[in-house]
Scaffold this motif. Sequence first.
Motif, short mmCIF file in Angstrom:
data_model
loop_
_atom_site.label_atom_id
_atom_site.label_comp_id
_atom_site.label_asym_id
_atom_site.label_seq_id
_atom_site.Cartn_x
_atom_site.Cartn_y
_atom_site.Cartn_z
N MET A 156 0.25 -5.96 2.74
CA MET A 156 0.47 -7.17 1.68
C MET A 156 0.56 -6.60 0.09
O MET A 156 -0.14 -5.86 -0.40
N THR A 157 1.67 -7.23 -0.49
CA THR A 157 2.10 -6.89 -1.96
C THR A 157 1.89 -8.29 -2.94
O THR A 157 2.20 -8.24 -3.94
N VAL A 158 1.10 -9.24 -2.21
CA VAL A 158 0.80 -10.26 -2.70
C VAL A 158 -0.36 -10.98 -2.23
O VAL A 158 -0.69 -10.48 -0.94
N GLU A 159 -1.13 -11.73 -2.79
CA GLU A 159 -2.22 -12.25 -2.01
C GLU A 159 -1.64 -13.13 -0.94
O GLU A 159 -0.81 -14.14 -1.22
N PRO A 160 -2.11 -13.20 0.46
CA PRO A 160 -1.51 -13.92 1.62
C PRO A 160 -1.54 -15.41 1.15
O PRO A 160 -2.77 -15.73 0.50
N GLY A 161 -0.82 -16.31 1.66
CA GLY A 161 -0.92 -17.85 1.40
C GLY A 161 0.16 -18.30 0.82
O GLY A 161 0.46 -19.56 1.52
N PHE A 162 1.11 -17.76 0.09
CA PHE A 162 2.25 -18.63 -0.35
C PHE A 162 3.63 -17.72 -0.60
O PHE A 162 3.20 -16.48 -0.93
N GLY A 163 4.75 -17.93 -0.33
CA GLY A 163 5.88 -17.31 -0.89
C GLY A 163 6.07 -17.48 -2.18
O GLY A 163 5.42 -18.42 -2.85
N GLY A 164 6.97 -16.72 -2.89
CA GLY A 164 7.41 -16.79 -4.22
C GLY A 164 6.54 -16.15 -5.16
O GLY A 164 6.72 -16.43 -6.39
N GLN A 165 5.51 -15.41 -4.65
CA GLN A 165 4.66 -14.74 -5.73
C GLN A 165 5.19 -13.56 -6.51
O GLN A 165 6.16 -12.88 -5.64
N ALA A 166 4.64 -12.99 -7.47
CA ALA A 166 4.93 -11.92 -8.26
C ALA A 166 4.46 -10.62 -7.26
O ALA A 166 3.19 -10.68 -6.93
N PHE A 167 5.26 -9.49 -7.15
CA PHE A 167 4.84 -8.47 -6.41
C PHE A 167 3.77 -7.77 -7.19
O PHE A 167 3.71 -7.60 -8.38
N MET A 168 2.82 -7.17 -6.46
CA MET A 168 1.69 -6.36 -6.90
C MET A 168 2.08 -4.92 -6.93
O MET A 168 1.73 -4.40 -5.93
N HIS A 169 2.39 -4.19 -8.17
CA HIS A 169 2.84 -2.96 -8.27
C HIS A 169 1.86 -2.03 -7.98
O HIS A 169 2.02 -0.95 -7.04
N GLU A 170 0.87 -2.44 -8.32
CA GLU A 170 -0.70 -1.39 -7.78
C GLU A 170 -0.60 -1.22 -6.26
O GLU A 170 -1.42 -0.30 -5.72
N GLN A 171 -0.20 -2.01 -5.63
CA GLN A 171 -0.29 -1.83 -4.07
C GLN A 171 0.67 -0.87 -3.33
O GLN A 171 0.36 -0.23 -2.28
N VAL A 172 1.35 -0.16 -4.18
CA VAL A 172 2.40 0.83 -3.75
C VAL A 172 1.63 2.00 -3.39
O VAL A 172 2.07 2.53 -2.32
N THR A 173 0.74 2.43 -4.02
CA THR A 173 -0.04 3.67 -3.64
C THR A 173 -0.55 3.58 -2.29
O THR A 173 -0.55 4.79 -1.63
N LYS A 174 -1.03 2.30 -1.94
CA LYS A 174 -1.52 2.02 -0.43
C LYS A 174 -0.52 2.75 0.46
O LYS A 174 -0.92 2.80 1.66
#
Length: 236
Positions: A156-174
Motif C-alpha cells: 500500500m502506498t496510501v492509507e487504505p480506505g479511499f481512492g484519490g489520495q496522494a502517493f506516499m513516496h517513503e513506501q518505495v524502499t519497502k
Amino acid sequence: MTPTQQQTSSPSVRKLPTKGPFLIAPSILSADFAKLGEEIAFLERAGADWIHVDVMDGHFVPNLTIGAPVVKAIRPITRLPLDVHLMVEKPERLIADFAKAGADYLTIHVESTREVEETLKKIRELGVKPGISLRPRTSAESVFAFLKYVDLVLVMTVEPGFGGQAFMHEQVTKIAQIRQELLRQNISALIEIDGGVTDQTARTLMDADILVAGSFIFKHDYRSAIKALKDVKCSN
Ligand code: DX5
Ligand code: ZN
C-alpha cells in the motif's frame, strides 16, 4: 491462451521482476457503480490486465464498499482475473464466499487477523491465489514469514480506505526490501502496488510487477491512461 493469462496463471516459474510492461489492475472503486458492467467491459477493451476489487468493511478501514455478491455479478462479464483486496477485520470469515463468487486472487492484510498463515492456506485450498498486504505504517519484515504462502504481495502506498489520495513516496524502499526477500527465499510471488499510482509515480516502482490505479485511469481516457502506465516500464 493470451500472454496475460500465461503470466498470471504460472507465477511460480518466474524468479525475477517482469522485464516487460507493468500489468495494470484498474480499481473499480473509482468506477461509476451505476454502470459497473459497462465500465469493466471498457477497461478490458482498453487493455487492463486484471480487475482490482476493493472490499472494505467499515471496521478495518472507515469506508464501506462492496461484497461477494458484486464479485459474483461481475465474474461472468469479464475474462480478466478478479483481484480482490480484502480490507476487512477477520477475513477468514469471508474467504469462502469470495472464492465461490469467482475471485482469482484474494489478498488479506497482515494486520487484519491473528490467523494470517491459516487464512492464506485456506485461500489456496479453496482454489484461489493468496495475497498478503500491508499498511504504510507496517514494516516490510512483518510479511516475510508469510511470503512462502502467497502468490502476490500488495504494497500500500496510501492509507487504505479511499481512492484519490496522494502517493506516499517513503513506501518505495519497502518494495525493494520485499523484492530482495522474495529472491532470498526463492519465492516467485508478484509484487503489486496500490495507492496514488500515476504515470509519474510509476517511474519509482520498477521493482513492481503490477500497478493498481483508480483515479488516474478513471479521470482520463482509459486506453491512454493504461498505455501510459505500461509504457513507464517499457521506456526504462
Ligand atoms: C485504497 C484502495 C485502492 C484505491 C486506489 O484503499 O485499496 O485500490 O482504490 O485508488 P487510487 O489509484 O485513486 O489511489
Ligand atoms: Zn486496493
